[in-house]
Design an enzyme around this catalytic site. Sequence first.
Site, short mmCIF file in Angstrom:
data_model
loop_
_atom_site.label_atom_id
_atom_site.label_comp_id
_atom_site.label_asym_id
_atom_site.label_seq_id
_atom_site.Cartn_x
_atom_site.Cartn_y
_atom_site.Cartn_z
N SER B 438 0.84 -1.16 0.00
CA SER B 438 -0.13 0.03 -0.04
C SER B 438 0.81 1.19 0.09
O SER B 438 1.77 1.50 -1.06
CB SER B 438 -0.88 -0.06 1.22
OG SER B 438 -1.84 1.10 1.12
N ASP B 517 -8.21 -4.69 -6.30
CA ASP B 517 -7.86 -3.60 -5.42
C ASP B 517 -8.61 -2.37 -5.77
O ASP B 517 -8.51 -1.91 -6.96
CB ASP B 517 -6.37 -3.39 -5.53
CG ASP B 517 -5.84 -2.62 -4.26
OD1 ASP B 517 -6.55 -1.61 -3.89
OD2 ASP B 517 -4.65 -2.89 -3.74
N HIS B 549 -7.41 -5.07 -1.58
CA HIS B 549 -6.43 -4.30 -1.04
C HIS B 549 -6.13 -5.00 0.43
O HIS B 549 -5.36 -5.17 0.68
CB HIS B 549 -6.86 -2.80 -0.56
CG HIS B 549 -5.72 -1.73 -0.51
ND1 HIS B 549 -4.65 -1.55 -1.48
CD2 HIS B 549 -5.17 -1.54 0.82
CE1 HIS B 549 -3.72 -0.76 -0.64
NE2 HIS B 549 -3.92 -0.79 0.63
#
Lengths: 572, 572
Positions: B438, B517, B549
């Site tokens: 991330s 995601d 995600h």
Amino acid sequence: MGEKIMRIRRIAEIMEALAQIPHTSVLGVIEGGKLLSLSLVQRDKALYSLDPESGKMERLTKGFVSLPSIPPYFSSEIYFARDVSSGKELHKLYKLDVNKKEEEEIEMEPMRITSIVHSDKVFFVGSKEKNTIYLVEGGKVEEVASFHEVFSITDYSQGLLVGSGFFKSPRSSELLLIKDGSVEIFTPKEGSVNENPIIVGDKIVFSSNFEGSPKLYVLDPETKDVERLEYEEIDRFSPYEFSFLWKGKDQELIAIAKKDGRSRVFVDGKEIKGPLGNYSTAFVVEGKVYATFTNSFTPSSVIELKENRFIFKPEVPEVLKGVVKEVIFRKIRSFDGTEVPTFIVLSSLSEVPGKAVMLVHGGPWAEDDDRFDVMTYSLASMGYHVIRSNYRGSTGYGPEHTLKIMGDPCGGELKDLIEVARSLKGEIAKEMCIAGYSYGGYMTLCALTKYPDEFKCGVAGASVADWEEMYELSDAIFKGFIELLFAGRNDLFKERSPITYAENLKAPLCLIQPQNDSRTPLKPVLKFMEKLNELGKTFEAHIIPNMGHALRTVDDMVNVLMPMLVFLEKEM
Amino acid sequence: MGEKIMRIRRIAEIMEALAQIPHTSVLGVIEGGKLLSLSLVQRDKALYSLDPESGKMERLTKGFVSLPSIPPYFSSEIYFARDVSSGKELHKLYKLDVNKKEEEEIEMEPMRITSIVHSDKVFFVGSKEKNTIYLVEGGKVEEVASFHEVFSITDYSQGLLVGSGFFKSPRSSELLLIKDGSVEIFTPKEGSVNENPIIVGDKIVFSSNFEGSPKLYVLDPETKDVERLEYEEIDRFSPYEFSFLWKGKDQELIAIAKKDGRSRVFVDGKEIKGPLGNYSTAFVVEGKVYATFTNSFTPSSVIELKENRFIFKPEVPEVLKGVVKEVIFRKIRSFDGTEVPTFIVLSSLSEVPGKAVMLVHGGPWAEDDDRFDVMTYSLASMGYHVIRSNYRGSTGYGPEHTLKIMGDPCGGELKDLIEVARSLKGEIAKEMCIAGYSYGGYMTLCALTKYPDEFKCGVAGASVADWEEMYELSDAIFKGFIELLFAGRNDLFKERSPITYAENLKAPLCLIQPQNDSRTPLKPVLKFMEKLNELGKTFEAHIIPNMGHALRTVDDMVNVLMPMLVFLEKEM
């Protein structure tokens, strides 16, 4: 908990076992009577000197070898090509001194080398914008002739260089004769398939189908007279193809003839018997016949025929022993009556019917036959039955079968696979996924997008997603390859590209793509991913760095097999 | 031979061990005095009823849980959000009946749910084009108010709903008060950071830095009078932040205060001592204090404080025991004097200095602290020292440190990481790679493209490659998140995007990207790959299907960790 990881440990264990197998082939007899062998003894494919008595191997090349050549008998020099571009298949030629174990790099621009002839002189075919024959002399190269067409060179003697290729049509193959700078394309009959020319004495021996099934012929290069070589034992075998023609040290004629997935070795027309399976090369010195042998249970080995003595036979690791229960060979009738020769490899770890993978070979001009195949073993070890079909376009079943694909990719050959899959569902397969590398990856994408309900999932390695873009990115030899395959119908590129049918995809798909692949490049596969993503299609993908189309090392093998096996375990 | 595979077996063994750890947290006290816990006991995160006496757990939800909420004490109903979009984080709200173990799906359009309040009434914030507060009643939802800004709701009582968010500026946070349909944004002082409001009796308790360091205050919602809650023990601890405010069954004030990577639990201002480490939640019933506890050697556990009795403490599998030799906490001075609090986790399998991985946390509004972290353990188990820095933007060190990143992504925070890396080279690290997921993946790409000689390699999971395209693909909450991060300077998108500097890449890079995601979407990452490919840059990539995600399951964890560890083994 941790089921997935248990599977990964099992997969790692299997690959560790597979990676330990030192697949070995013989490429000639060199100085001191040693055998030249290409082997995966360590982590890459390299050249070794193999003692025919003790079976001891000694490494000759420091680095890996991409394309070896057959040296003259008892030579102390060996030529080979090596990729100098991390898998992009830009090669350089190297000369190896067997005694000093020293490699000399030939002064040349890196290019894709597709065939090498090492006789009194050394030639190779290199491809960039055109396919060019180079003469190698004094550590340098010199252009001999250039062609747009796809061809290979096979032998040289006393000023005459011979080869064969698709010079006149995508459905025929002619002989190439070059003497004193003059190029001649020869065929005994328009439209016939003529292959494997070698020079024996002052004549050219080759195989041809111009009188029906493939037979051996002698061509007088002066008069152009063609005479049949009549060998009773070969005729009785009535092979579909000759896969290897060469000569012994004393000019004995060595022919390997192929039928129904197995081959036999003939020396001067007499069969030299050995175990059932496949022979890919053979050499004769003082009555001894050394050959490369494999079958479904024996990894590629070096055998002395007649005596049937294995000089080098890789051990099958314990964990892999017995995972293949049975190999069934069956010809399955396709939609138009074409027979599709199919190997059904039953895993001993599953019931019949059980989970099955249709594993599609690349090429398309290649063949699944009675050999020890790493991918097949990896699948059988995980409990899948493996279905390997010689769809139209495959070699091994005569030129007619091979050439039937021309002009019709993602067409008849795909239907062959679908017919085979349907005929084995229920009997062999409870559920079936499809997997393949290169043309086999293309077939996987074709199958999943044109017959979206047929397979439970698919794994496409180094696949073709878009012929238009791939053609633009190709060098001369691969542009030529694509034109051959399409028989010049380049207008069909879009119609025969999986990207055109991306919206049909339903089954889970795993894409595996080497980054440096210069045959089936990454770029169109990335675009395919983008399109799938835009269409909301589910896919998995693995892009492998520092690797090209060819599997050169154990790591390459692991990088392709690992994600395939993990994906199949998840989806089946 | 087979080295790579030996490594894969080791990696599989480690992941098997990591996947067995049933990380568990406590979310409240429900009917029958049982503890509501969120646990990874089986293959996914789900809600369990945990008996505080026997430690026995009983699964309550059939499926996995994406976002749980804290129920009222002794409630028999629990609300939670579940992703109904294969990881795209489109959630629905569910009501769980604890006795019947039945889930009822609330009638609503799927949307990203970011906070849930469950009191006398039930509310949640859902994000699509705007961030909207919904009231849940009779199995249906009703809009209460909509905002463009990023905020969360935290409590409700007697007609008053409270929350906090970035309403006035990216560098301050205000309280949100909604009563009888009227919305009020409250701050005791312009520019101050006000957080964690809860309702105790008829007053609002919250934390604020409006008088300097963060302290606790009481707000009268009628008069708007603000009064400081003076607790001597908390003052003596002088925390950087309050990470959790809640109330006991009898309205005791529960505060978890944080400093230098560890936290302490206070009830009505008195510290309830327990082992050193981190507490993320705490609940009080009849004098008993139940909390979620972890430290670098203890996976997330449920503890009864005072008695210091672990109610549920996951066993660390044998193969992982002892792999972390020592954890060093150090504040490292960055280029502008900013102190970067850093955890240095030494692997017992390597010498010091040795191979090290700078593992960058996501967020950026998150924190690396004294907790059992799966990714850190996986790296330490493979013999890497792990460096985890709380670069500017991280939480845990006061609002000033957190807000310093606003308007300057891929700027000061990146320099912090570079400074830390440089200061530890030689002492801790012989060579160093960088890895992150991330925002940590974004930092990896920033580092490799803006400081191409700094790291030996990098692994970027679910990373940001291109802010421009990512902004276009974002929903309201993530558009708001990006605007906050850039402090409205959307004109900086291009300048702060790794794709702009792709040509600088030198070190080997591995990209790992979940296909579904919706925070850091695949599309810009695919374009980044295309650009790298065009520039002739080497990269490895893995696209993971059916995953978003968030790491929801053990398989998700394996899908991310496995390629990371294999890649690092290859490159280091």
